[in-house]
Design a protein around this motif. Structure first.
Motif, PDB file in Angstrom:
ATOM      1  N   ARG A 163      40.379  37.860  44.293  1.00 53.54           N
ATOM      2  CA  ARG A 163      41.715  37.913  44.903  1.00 53.54           C
ATOM      3  C   ARG A 163      41.786  38.979  45.990  1.00 53.54           C
ATOM      4  O   ARG A 163      42.774  39.686  46.130  1.00 53.54           O
ATOM      5  CB  ARG A 163      42.786  38.144  43.850  1.00 53.54           C
TER       6      ARG A 163
ATOM      7  N   SER B 268      36.947  34.230  43.510  1.00 57.04           N
ATOM      8  CA  SER B 268      38.106  33.947  42.663  1.00 57.04           C
ATOM      9  C   SER B 268      38.117  32.520  42.127  1.00 57.04           C
ATOM     10  O   SER B 268      38.319  32.293  40.934  1.00 57.04           O
ATOM     11  CB  SER B 268      39.404  34.205  43.434  1.00 57.04           C
TER      12      SER B 268
ATOM     13  N   GLY C  41      38.328  32.100  47.996  1.00 52.88           N
ATOM     14  CA  GLY C  41      39.586  32.631  47.497  1.00 52.88           C
ATOM     15  C   GLY C  41      40.664  31.568  47.400  1.00 52.88           C
ATOM     16  O   GLY C  41      41.815  31.881  47.114  1.00 52.88           O
TER      17      GLY C  41
ATOM     18  N   GLN D 149      39.737  39.233  36.149  1.00 52.39           N
ATOM     19  CA  GLN D 149      40.132  40.369  36.975  1.00 52.39           C
ATOM     20  C   GLN D 149      40.465  41.585  36.116  1.00 52.39           C
ATOM     21  O   GLN D 149      40.109  42.712  36.466  1.00 52.39           O
ATOM     22  CB  GLN D 149      41.307  40.008  37.879  1.00 52.39           C
TER      23      GLN D 149
END
Length: 100
Positions: A26, A54, A69, A86
């Protein structure tokens, strides 16, 4: 203040071109070098080294095509998986900058 890395700069941190291994989630870049057994050359997650990963993490994918992403078409379950990754990275690895 954190550094801003371009995608091209990030790609240098793949454990081959440079010794350090950076991964972006991210847009947040982590130093994964301490996890080189997982993210280093020849390791299972090396596909993520030097990339924004991501989408791949959310999909639990090891495909280079998913190292982006782009999250717009992911479902709630996949986004939860990404949140979990994350959180793990936030706890375990050092934040070094942002993808810009």
């Amino acid at each position: 203040m954190s550094r801003i890395y371009s995608a091209e700069e990030l790609s240098e941190y793949d454990g081959i071109k440079r010794q350090e291994i950076y991964v972006s989630v991210r847009g947040k870049i982590y130093d994964m070098t301490p996890g080189k057994d997982f993210y280093g050359p020849g390791a299972g997650y090396h596909i993520f080294a030097g990339k924004e990963c991501s989408r791949a993490l959310a999909k639990m994918s090891l495909s280079a095509d998913d190292c982006t992403g782009e999250l717009g078409d992911l479902d709630e379950k996949q986004l939860k998986v990404l949140d979990d990754w994350q959180k793990k990275f936030d706890e375990k690895y050092t934040f070094v900058g942002r993808l810009g």
